[in-house]
Design a protein around this motif. Structure first.
Motif, PDB file in Angstrom:
ATOM      1  N   TRP A  25      10.039  12.017  -2.432  1.00  0.00           N
ATOM      2  CA  TRP A  25       9.167  10.861  -2.656  1.00  0.00           C
ATOM      3  C   TRP A  25       9.940   9.558  -2.513  1.00  0.00           C
ATOM      4  O   TRP A  25       9.387   8.539  -2.168  1.00  0.00           O
ATOM      5  CB  TRP A  25       8.562  10.917  -4.054  1.00  0.00           C
ATOM      6  CG  TRP A  25       7.560  12.011  -4.228  1.00  0.00           C
ATOM      7  CD1 TRP A  25       7.676  13.128  -5.007  1.00  0.00           C
ATOM      8  CD2 TRP A  25       6.287  12.132  -3.595  1.00  0.00           C
ATOM      9  NE1 TRP A  25       6.568  13.919  -4.899  1.00  0.00           N
ATOM     10  CE2 TRP A  25       5.695  13.337  -4.046  1.00  0.00           C
ATOM     11  CE3 TRP A  25       5.598  11.337  -2.682  1.00  0.00           C
ATOM     12  CZ2 TRP A  25       4.437  13.753  -3.611  1.00  0.00           C
ATOM     13  CZ3 TRP A  25       4.348  11.751  -2.251  1.00  0.00           C
ATOM     14  CH2 TRP A  25       3.783  12.941  -2.719  1.00  0.00           C
ATOM     15  N   PHE A  26      11.225   9.607  -2.788  1.00  0.00           N
ATOM     16  CA  PHE A  26      11.996   8.377  -2.840  1.00  0.00           C
ATOM     17  C   PHE A  26      13.163   8.417  -1.861  1.00  0.00           C
ATOM     18  O   PHE A  26      14.261   8.835  -2.203  1.00  0.00           O
ATOM     19  CB  PHE A  26      12.513   8.133  -4.258  1.00  0.00           C
ATOM     20  CG  PHE A  26      11.432   8.215  -5.290  1.00  0.00           C
ATOM     21  CD1 PHE A  26      10.320   7.404  -5.216  1.00  0.00           C
ATOM     22  CD2 PHE A  26      11.513   9.135  -6.324  1.00  0.00           C
ATOM     23  CE1 PHE A  26       9.308   7.487  -6.148  1.00  0.00           C
ATOM     24  CE2 PHE A  26      10.505   9.218  -7.266  1.00  0.00           C
ATOM     25  CZ  PHE A  26       9.403   8.397  -7.184  1.00  0.00           C
ATOM     26  N   THR A  27      12.894   8.030  -0.643  1.00  0.00           N
ATOM     27  CA  THR A  27      13.929   7.888   0.378  1.00  0.00           C
ATOM     28  C   THR A  27      14.091   6.397   0.645  1.00  0.00           C
ATOM     29  O   THR A  27      13.237   5.594   0.266  1.00  0.00           O
ATOM     30  CB  THR A  27      13.532   8.608   1.683  1.00  0.00           C
ATOM     31  OG1 THR A  27      12.622   7.785   2.409  1.00  0.00           O
ATOM     32  CG2 THR A  27      12.900   9.961   1.400  1.00  0.00           C
ATOM     33  N   PRO A  28      15.180   5.985   1.292  1.00  0.00           N
ATOM     34  CA  PRO A  28      15.338   4.559   1.600  1.00  0.00           C
ATOM     35  C   PRO A  28      14.171   4.003   2.413  1.00  0.00           C
ATOM     36  O   PRO A  28      13.823   2.822   2.285  1.00  0.00           O
ATOM     37  CB  PRO A  28      16.638   4.523   2.417  1.00  0.00           C
ATOM     38  CG  PRO A  28      17.375   5.752   2.033  1.00  0.00           C
ATOM     39  CD  PRO A  28      16.332   6.779   1.747  1.00  0.00           C
ATOM     40  N   TYR A  29      13.554   4.860   3.208  1.00  0.00           N
ATOM     41  CA  TYR A  29      12.506   4.393   4.116  1.00  0.00           C
ATOM     42  C   TYR A  29      11.171   4.206   3.393  1.00  0.00           C
ATOM     43  O   TYR A  29      10.386   3.328   3.763  1.00  0.00           O
ATOM     44  CB  TYR A  29      12.365   5.388   5.275  1.00  0.00           C
ATOM     45  CG  TYR A  29      13.693   5.687   5.901  1.00  0.00           C
ATOM     46  CD1 TYR A  29      14.321   4.752   6.712  1.00  0.00           C
ATOM     47  CD2 TYR A  29      14.363   6.889   5.638  1.00  0.00           C
ATOM     48  CE1 TYR A  29      15.576   5.005   7.259  1.00  0.00           C
ATOM     49  CE2 TYR A  29      15.613   7.147   6.187  1.00  0.00           C
ATOM     50  CZ  TYR A  29      16.221   6.208   6.990  1.00  0.00           C
ATOM     51  OH  TYR A  29      17.453   6.449   7.525  1.00  0.00           O
ATOM     52  N   THR A  30      10.912   5.017   2.371  1.00  0.00           N
ATOM     53  CA  THR A  30       9.662   4.838   1.631  1.00  0.00           C
ATOM     54  C   THR A  30       9.757   3.686   0.635  1.00  0.00           C
ATOM     55  O   THR A  30       8.739   3.221   0.136  1.00  0.00           O
ATOM     56  CB  THR A  30       9.286   6.119   0.870  1.00  0.00           C
ATOM     57  OG1 THR A  30      10.314   6.438  -0.079  1.00  0.00           O
ATOM     58  CG2 THR A  30       9.099   7.291   1.817  1.00  0.00           C
ATOM     59  N   GLN A  31      10.986   3.231   0.348  1.00  0.00           N
ATOM     60  CA  GLN A  31      11.172   2.181  -0.649  1.00  0.00           C
ATOM     61  C   GLN A  31      11.604   0.846  -0.071  1.00  0.00           C
ATOM     62  O   GLN A  31      11.654  -0.147  -0.798  1.00  0.00           O
ATOM     63  CB  GLN A  31      12.205   2.637  -1.695  1.00  0.00           C
ATOM     64  CG  GLN A  31      11.831   3.915  -2.416  1.00  0.00           C
ATOM     65  CD  GLN A  31      10.457   3.829  -3.066  1.00  0.00           C
ATOM     66  OE1 GLN A  31      10.171   2.906  -3.829  1.00  0.00           O
ATOM     67  NE2 GLN A  31       9.597   4.793  -2.772  1.00  0.00           N
ATOM     68  N   TRP A  32      11.952   0.813   1.216  1.00  0.00           N
ATOM     69  CA  TRP A  32      12.353  -0.465   1.826  1.00  0.00           C
ATOM     70  C   TRP A  32      11.213  -1.464   1.749  1.00  0.00           C
ATOM     71  O   TRP A  32      10.036  -1.113   1.878  1.00  0.00           O
ATOM     72  CB  TRP A  32      12.758  -0.226   3.286  1.00  0.00           C
ATOM     73  CG  TRP A  32      13.286  -1.447   3.980  1.00  0.00           C
ATOM     74  CD1 TRP A  32      14.226  -2.316   3.520  1.00  0.00           C
ATOM     75  CD2 TRP A  32      12.909  -1.920   5.276  1.00  0.00           C
ATOM     76  NE1 TRP A  32      14.461  -3.310   4.449  1.00  0.00           N
ATOM     77  CE2 TRP A  32      13.659  -3.094   5.539  1.00  0.00           C
ATOM     78  CE3 TRP A  32      12.009  -1.476   6.251  1.00  0.00           C
ATOM     79  CZ2 TRP A  32      13.537  -3.815   6.713  1.00  0.00           C
ATOM     80  CZ3 TRP A  32      11.893  -2.198   7.425  1.00  0.00           C
ATOM     81  CH2 TRP A  32      12.653  -3.350   7.650  1.00  0.00           C
ATOM     82  N   ILE A  33      11.518  -2.724   1.563  1.00  0.00           N
ATOM     83  CA  ILE A  33      10.523  -3.751   1.271  1.00  0.00           C
ATOM     84  C   ILE A  33       9.455  -3.877   2.349  1.00  0.00           C
ATOM     85  O   ILE A  33       8.302  -4.226   2.062  1.00  0.00           O
ATOM     86  CB  ILE A  33      11.228  -5.118   1.053  1.00  0.00           C
ATOM     87  CG1 ILE A  33      10.235  -6.155   0.495  1.00  0.00           C
ATOM     88  CG2 ILE A  33      11.872  -5.606   2.347  1.00  0.00           C
ATOM     89  CD1 ILE A  33      10.902  -7.437   0.030  1.00  0.00           C
TER      90      ILE A  33
END
Length: 245
Positions: A25-33
């Motif tokens: 659920w939490f990869t750099p790509y799902t959390q990038w602004i």
């Protein structure tokens, strides 16, 4: 950078207790602004027309308004001066946006597991062609998609800065060169909401997961090049006008 710092703090503190065992659920790509659209995303991109014009684009206007331009033209040609300053304005505006976006991705990449988004596990936030260019890369080459949107945002920010510099050649009022791009963008945002498939806003196009429909990439490139060429022509004309005054 204040917006980016606030975004990273918010994302990391909220997600940290949930990382173990639910890493997909939490990869750099799902959390990038630019891909995790929230209030910080909207705030950053809506501020982009103002942020980008506060950089090197103001040098040209200051030289014109102070009269220093005439002193410079005694030492170098108008062509060289305009080339350096118009290019510098564009570059400064681009860097003003590219650096924070790149640092935001570096922040989430350093903290969250570097896992490629999954079509099933990350189906709660799919990227679709109506809202994201090269949306298929999100599940195959997400880093290249991030790089594309960093460059796209920088290119649009550079155009804003160039627009501000050109306005300074025609208007002595500082608020005109600083605020016109922002006002035009806000108007386009409103019309893009009213007529989402007919009117498009540059700042909304530059968001990875755009909240509104985006135009075809070919149309975006053609429109961008047309505006860029038009601003360069106006910049040359404005420089000649100022030099002859």
């Amino acid at each position: 950078m204040m917006i980016i710092t606030a975004h990273l703090t918010s994302v990391i503190l909220n997600r940290a207790p949930q990382i173990d065992g639910i890493t997909y659920w939490f990869t750099p790509y799902t959390q990038w602004i630019s891909f995790n659209t929230d209030s910080w995303t909207i705030g950053f991109f809506l501020a982009m027309p103002i942020l980008s014009v506060l950089s090197t684009s103001q040098i040209l206007g200051e030289d014109v308004q102070s009269g220093f331009l005439m002193h410079i033209l005694k030492r170098e040609s108008l062509k060289k001066y305009l080339t350096i300053n118009l290019l510098g304005s564009f570059t400064g505006g681009a860097v003003t946006v590219v650096v924070p976006l790149a640092l935001d991705f570096l922040g989430v990449w350093s903290f969250f597991p570097s896992i490629t988004p999954d079509r099933i596990l990350n189906a709660n936030m799919p990227l679709l062609p109506d809202f994201t260019y090269f949306h298929g890369w999100y599940y195959t080459h997400p880093f290249w998609l991030v790089a594309f949107y960093v460059v796209l945002a920088g290119a649009i920010a550079g155009l804003y800065a160039l627009f501000s510099a050109v306005l300074a050649l025609f208007f002595d009022n500082r608020f005109v060169s600083l605020g016109t791009a922002f006002m035009v963008t806000m108007i386009l945002n409103v019309f893009a909401t009213i007529a989402p498939r007919s009117v498009f806003s540059p700042v909304l196009i530059s968001i990875g997961l755009s909240p509104l429909y985006i135009p075809p990439l070919v149309d975006t490139v053609i429109g961008y090049v047309a505006v860029l060429v038009g601003l360069v022509v106006l910049g040359i004309g404005g420089g000649i006008r100022r030099a002859s005054m």
